[in-house]
Design an enzyme around this catalytic site. Structure first.
Site, PDB file in Angstrom:
ATOM      1  N   LYS A  72      43.273  24.650  43.702  1.00 50.70           N
ATOM      2  CA  LYS A  72      44.361  24.391  44.639  1.00 50.70           C
ATOM      3  C   LYS A  72      44.076  23.142  45.457  1.00 50.70           C
ATOM      4  O   LYS A  72      42.930  22.901  45.866  1.00 50.70           O
ATOM      5  CB  LYS A  72      44.535  25.596  45.578  1.00 50.70           C
ATOM      6  CG  LYS A  72      45.703  25.468  46.553  1.00 50.70           C
ATOM      7  CD  LYS A  72      45.768  26.692  47.475  1.00 50.70           C
ATOM      8  CE  LYS A  72      46.954  26.620  48.412  1.00 50.70           C
ATOM      9  NZ  LYS A  72      47.027  27.780  49.335  1.00 50.70           N
ATOM     10  N   SER A 126      51.240  30.172  49.241  1.00 45.36           N
ATOM     11  CA  SER A 126      51.281  28.739  49.045  1.00 45.36           C
ATOM     12  C   SER A 126      50.545  28.273  47.791  1.00 45.36           C
ATOM     13  O   SER A 126      50.674  27.114  47.393  1.00 45.36           O
ATOM     14  CB  SER A 126      50.703  28.033  50.273  1.00 45.36           C
ATOM     15  OG  SER A 126      49.354  28.392  50.496  1.00 45.36           O
ATOM     16  N   GLY A 172      45.673  32.495  53.241  1.00 45.04           N
ATOM     17  CA  GLY A 172      45.710  32.585  54.692  1.00 45.04           C
ATOM     18  C   GLY A 172      46.697  33.615  55.204  1.00 45.04           C
ATOM     19  O   GLY A 172      46.576  34.086  56.333  1.00 45.04           O
ATOM     20  N   GLY A 173      47.678  33.951  54.364  1.00 43.86           N
ATOM     21  CA  GLY A 173      48.668  34.970  54.707  1.00 43.86           C
ATOM     22  C   GLY A 173      49.280  35.519  53.434  1.00 43.86           C
ATOM     23  O   GLY A 173      50.494  35.605  53.294  1.00 43.86           O
ATOM     24  N   GLY A 174      48.412  35.857  52.474  1.00 43.85           N
ATOM     25  CA  GLY A 174      48.883  36.319  51.172  1.00 43.85           C
ATOM     26  C   GLY A 174      49.051  35.210  50.164  1.00 43.85           C
ATOM     27  O   GLY A 174      49.632  35.415  49.097  1.00 43.85           O
ATOM     28  N   SER A 175      48.520  34.020  50.449  1.00 40.46           N
ATOM     29  CA  SER A 175      48.809  32.840  49.629  1.00 40.46           C
ATOM     30  C   SER A 175      48.166  32.845  48.257  1.00 40.46           C
ATOM     31  O   SER A 175      48.472  31.994  47.426  1.00 40.46           O
ATOM     32  CB  SER A 175      48.392  31.567  50.379  1.00 40.46           C
ATOM     33  OG  SER A 175      49.230  31.352  51.482  1.00 40.46           O
TER      34      SER A 175
END
Length: 600
Positions: A202, A278, A299-302
């Site tokens: 990524k 993301s 970071g939040g389900g990325s």
């Protein structure tokens, strides 16, 4: 605006809150009050938010109407702040194979835990072991595979497809790595089972010789990439071929993967649908067969969110398990390097390679050495207790609810695992506290650059996100950390009753990419809230979590089931995911867009 001040929620002490099935705690659904916007409307909204006076008024009412003021800002809490979710290891039962060695040795140990190759099903992605076996038997070489890979990436970029998998890849560097790997196999000296295996990174993680953009068109101009991230060094030391930097939502500030600078990554199961964010590109390249595994940042389900949308495995280890050195510091206390893979076994092998502290940091970190589960035996671990919060579990589309409920029934029928009912209090409060935390950390991290940056360099949806992030106060941040402490106490109570928490991974399947989004991005907070609904505890509390494909909706779009585990309990999570995969893998479906890099 004191006359408009919201009366904050008064929370009872966490110790007094019941997490049992008969708790009187009320399940509050996400209170998202924002219309979907794209195109010209997004531009207007961004301009208004950036005006000094009117923007402040709009932000005040946005936070007020979406309950941030009531549930976070002006809340009254007993708990002290918890700033970093790094868990002290209290010890536990001895695992099958505990490690702490070099990346190659850890991969070797993980490989020894795995059983013989599985039979071919109606659809199977090539695994890391398939690549290794093909190379060792001289059926094909890493060089030949990488030539096919480059042709596939070129094809994916044609006007008829526009998959937008990668932000950057270097054919010369890829073939150079492949040449060295081919030579090692010719000499009978591969570095590990990962030697010659394509793995994508990524574009939030440093990987030479590429710049790290974070999905922007400016980050690499102000922050040079001078070395591999620690996780990338570990993969490189095992011989993996690092095939480029995958696309992502700009600054990780979104759930769709729509990027106005580098193109919108499309879902291989339906190219008119989102891949999710993301880590959109990493999920899509694995789903499309270009790589058996890829790295993302969660970071939040990325990692887990796009993995579920694209029908692959997504694994986020405990906070601190994988070094964050060389990763863009966009979210210090909630972001973690994670793995997207075609199978649970491939996730295990990559996890073995990248887990552990930075190689130059030999001090005691208080965390246990990585443990690798035995995946040889067809008989799974007995007496597993799965915690399920019924109202939360069912807060998704009917097709997802039915599919995931059937998956739990399979686990009970085949393995005897029990589902126990629990209550997880204040889930929406946790989502908002996480939003305050990740937003505050993102803007603080890049504040020096933002002061000098021409706003025209930013995408419109990113401008709106940064406007909201920048509005969070120290009071909101501190209360968010107090909520983090509170939620951790709730989850400790639940884990005293159960081995893992089980949920759907996402509340909706992949939705259609609007024609009005490609230049401006979009604001779709309702779908966004549905996508992150089950993700937050893993990030905010630093817990390990894994998603596994368990079925499809009526449009053949993938559905995932998620296990959330206790800190440092990655071994058990992988074992449970492996057992779930064994019950579903024969029904996996081939995506519309797929390349067979090892076929004849």
């Amino acid at each position: 605006m004191g006359f408009l001040k919201t009366i904050g929620e008064i929370y009872r002490d966490a110790e007094d809150v019941d997490v049992g099935p008969n708790s009187n705690e009320f399940y509050l659904q996400a209170n998202v009050k924002a219309p979907r916007m794209a195109g010209f409307l997004v531009k207007v909204f961004a301009w208004l938010l950036e005006t000094p006076v009117f923007g402040s008024i709009m932000l005040y009412f946005l936070k007020r109407n979406n309950l941030i003021h009531k549930l976070v800002t002006f809340a009254e809490l007993q708990e002290s702040p918890l700033y970093v979710p790094l868990h002290y290891y209290e010890g536990g039962k001895e695992e099958e194979n505990q490690s702490g060695a070099s990346p190659r040795e850890q991969v070797r140990q993980a490989l020894a835990c795995m059983g013989p190759p599985k039979p071919l099903y109606r659809f199977s992605r090539w695994t890391i072991l398939d690549y290794s076996a093909a190379y060792n038997s001289k059926l094909i070489t890493p060089t030949k595979v990488m030539e096919r890979f480059l042709l596939a990436v070129e094809h994916s970029s044609t006007p008829s497809m526009q998959m937008s998998f990668f932000i950057n890849f270097d054919a010369h560097d890829i073939l150079r790595q492949a040449t060295y790997s081919t030579h090692r196999y010719q000499q009978g000296e591969p570095l590990s089972v990962l030697d010659g295996v394509p793995i994508a990174i990524k574009d939030e993680i440093d990987c030479m010789p590429y710049p790290t953009t974070g999905g922007t068109k400016w980050m690499h101009k102000v922050r040079q990439c001078k070395d591999d991230a620690e996780c990338v060094k570990r993969l490189r030391s095992c011989g993996a071929i690092l095939v480029g930097k995958t696309n992502m939502h700009e600054l990780g500030a979104g759930t769709s993967g729509i990027n106005p600078h580098h193109g919108t990554t499309r879902n291989p199961y339906n190219i008119e649908r989102i891949a999710g964010g993301s880590s959109s590109g990493s999920a899509a390249v694995v789903a499309a067969g270009l790589c058996p595994a890829a790295l993302g940042v969660d970071g939040g389900g990325s990692v887990r969110m796009p993995a579920a949308l694209c029908g692959v495995v997504g694994f986020k280890p405990s906070f601190g398990r994988v070094s964050h050195s060389g990763v863009l510091p966009l979210n210090w206390t909630v972001g973690m390097v994670g793995i997207l893979a075609g199978t649970v076994e491939d996730a295990l092998l990559v996890y073995a390679a990248i887990s552990g502290p930075k190689s130059s940091h030999h001090s005691e970190t208080g965390q246990p050495k990585p443990c690798f589960p035995l995946l040889k035996s067809p008989k799974p671990i007995p007496n597993i207790r799965l915690a399920k919060y019924e109202e939360w579990f069912n807060d998704c589309s009917d097709e997802i609810r039915v599919c995931c409920s059937r998956a739990l029934a399979k686990l009970h029928h085949n393995y005897g695992w029990e589902t126990i009912q629990v209550t997880i209090p204040e889930i929406e409060v946790m989502r908002l506290a996480h939003y305050v935390t990740i937003g505050s950390e993102c803007t603080t991290s890049i504040a020096p650059q933002l002061e000098k940056l021409n706003k025209e360099e930013l995408g419109w949806d990113a401008r709106i996100a940064l406007s909201v992030y920048g509005s969070f106060s120290s009071q909101e941040y501190l209360n968010a950390q107090r909520i983090r402490n509170r939620q951790l106490q709730f989850h400790k109570k639940i884990f005293s009753k159960a081995d893992v928490i089980v949920t759907p991974t996402i509340g909706v399947t992949a939705y259609t990419i609007g024609n009005d989004t490609r230049q401006t991005g979009e604001l779709d907070y309702i779908n966004g809230a549905a996508l992150v609904r089950y993700q937050i505890a893993g990030n905010f509390l630093g817990l390990p979590a894994i998603t596994i494909p368990v079925g499809y909706d009526k449009y053949n779009l993938p559905i995932g089931l998620q296990f959330i585990g206790k800190p440092w309990d990655e071994s058990l999570l992988i074992h449970l995911a492996f057992a779930m995969q064994a019950l579903c893998i024969s029904e996996y479906k081939k995506p519309e867009v797929f390349w067979d890099l090892l076929g004849n």
